[in-house]
Design an enzyme around this catalytic site. Structure first.
Site, short mmCIF file in Angstrom:
data_model
loop_
_atom_site.label_atom_id
_atom_site.label_comp_id
_atom_site.label_asym_id
_atom_site.label_seq_id
_atom_site.Cartn_x
_atom_site.Cartn_y
_atom_site.Cartn_z
N LYS A 50 13.83 -0.69 -7.65
CA LYS A 50 14.27 -0.14 -6.53
C LYS A 50 14.43 -1.74 -5.51
O LYS A 50 15.88 -1.30 -5.06
CB LYS A 50 13.20 0.03 -5.92
N GLN A 86 7.84 -9.69 7.52
CA GLN A 86 8.91 -9.17 7.15
C GLN A 86 9.58 -7.47 7.60
O GLN A 86 10.57 -7.36 7.06
CB GLN A 86 8.88 -8.33 5.51
N GLY A 133 9.54 -3.95 -8.39
CA GLY A 133 10.15 -2.86 -8.92
C GLY A 133 12.06 -2.67 -8.27
O GLY A 133 11.94 -3.30 -7.75
N GLN A 135 15.51 -7.94 -2.99
CA GLN A 135 14.26 -8.64 -3.27
C GLN A 135 13.89 -9.66 -4.25
O GLN A 135 13.08 -10.90 -5.01
CB GLN A 135 13.39 -7.64 -3.21
N GLY A 143 0.31 -1.41 -0.16
CA GLY A 143 -0.16 0.13 -0.24
C GLY A 143 0.43 1.11 0.07
O GLY A 143 1.80 1.29 -0.48
N HIS A 175 4.38 2.73 -7.73
CA HIS A 175 3.57 1.46 -7.96
C HIS A 175 2.81 1.05 -9.41
O HIS A 175 2.30 1.09 -9.70
CB HIS A 175 2.54 1.12 -6.56
O1 PAF Z 1 8.11 -4.69 -2.27
C1 PAF Z 1 7.02 -5.25 -1.24
O2 PAF Z 1 6.68 -3.90 -1.19
C2 PAF Z 1 6.54 -5.81 -0.02
O3 PAF Z 1 8.18 -6.31 -0.05
C3 PAF Z 1 6.09 -7.47 -1.24
C4 PAF Z 1 6.89 -7.64 -2.04
C5 PAF Z 1 4.58 -6.59 -1.50
C6 PAF Z 1 5.89 -8.45 -0.35
O4 PAF Z 1 5.48 -7.86 1.10
#
Ligand code: PAF
Length: 280
Positions: free
Chosen positions: A147, A60, A145, A151, A30, A36
């Site tokens: 950035k 996380q 993304g 991840q 969000g 996004h």
């Molecule tokens: O990049 C993010 O916003 C979060 O790490 C994700 C991929 C939505 C997982 O909670």
């Protein structure tokens, strides 16, 4: 556009929509910003059905991190999604059946470096929730993304290692006019901190520029960048040059895909960024 709050309802909604073409998932926490919206636009171009998940994933966040302070702006997010033609917002209250899960995924080497070195368990939390989202949505494509390059690299590896049949798409980092990467955490910055924050991008851009000019020795490239940061009173958590997919440290630039990575805390905001290093 519909908003659904439970996996059961989402499955029902998607069963009805599945005939409309490929399903694209944009997983988010969000507080939607330009980064996004570029993912959502791309998803809209590529797929018949676009699902945006909005879930601040507790798994996380470390014990001293900003889980409670993390901005929650659902009404504004809903307006953004509607304007972009999203089909479904998945906004669950909790994705873990009984508090926190017993069964989680675990990453290894890729998560011991860069952000993973100071955020133990963070990437395990990310892959666990992304796997849950993939299981519920069963998307054909999922967009992330660049950035958050580490991840992205870890999610790509999860898809390979676990033989998942979803296509992962990385999308270019969206930047403010001075180069600062858009991030939900930018809103923590005061006006003075916001100005200084541009130095993160400037420093890794300088590495990219020097690489293009023919500098190859990573120690020297990094030393120059550290000096520029020092002049802006920024003491980075890390500034490193690594292989783009294995994330192993690079000593000399070659023609392998390589990136410069930075993380620094400015005021209350921990910011990260990265750029590709190309020889020409
Ligand atoms: O990049 C993010 O916003 C979060 O790490 C994700 C991929 C939505 C997982 O909670």
């Amino acid at each position: 556009m519909i908003v659904v709050r439970t996996p059961h309802k989402l499955r029902g909604a998607l069963a009805r929509l599945r005939g409309a073409g490929r399903i694209a998932l944009v997983p988010t926490m969000g507080c939607l910003h330009e980064g996004h919206t570029s993912l959502i636009r791309k998803a809209r171009d590529l797929a018949g059905v676009v699902v945006v998940s909005i879930y601040v994933n507790p798994l996380q966040f470390g014990p001293d991190e900003d889980l409670n302070a993390y901005p929650r702006t659902f009404e504004a997010d809903r307006t953004v999604c509607k304007a972009l033609g999203v089909d479904v917002i998945f906004h669950p209250e909790n994705l873990y059946a009984s508090g926190l899960p017993n069964i989680t995924l675990k990453t290894s080497e890729l998560s011991n470096v860069l952000c993973g070195a100071t955020r133990p368990g963070h990437f395990d939390g990310v892959v666990t929730v992304v796997n849950i989202l993939f299981n519920i949505v069963q998307p054909d494509i999922a967009l992330f993304g660049e950035k958050d390059w580490q991840q992205l690299a870890i999610i790509r590896r999860m898809v390979t290692d676990l033989h998942m049949s979803v296509e992962i798409l990385g999308c270019k980092t969206v930047r403010e006019p001075d180069g600062l990467a858009t991030s939900s955490r930018n809103r923590y910055l005061s006006a003075e901190e916001r100005k200084r924050a541009a130095a993160l991008y400037v420093s890794i851009q300088e590495i990219a520029e020097n690489t293009r000019k023919g500098k190859r020795d990573c120690k020297e490239l990094l030393e120059n960048a550290r000096n520029s940061l020092k002049m802006k009173q920024i003491d980075p958590e890390y500034i490193e040059i690594r292989d783009a997919s294995t994330l192993t440290e690079t000593i000399r630039i070659t023609d392998l895909p390589t990136r410069a990575f930075i993380a620094a805390t400015i005021g209350r905001a921990r910011l990260i960024d990265n750029v590709a290093l190309e020889m020409t």
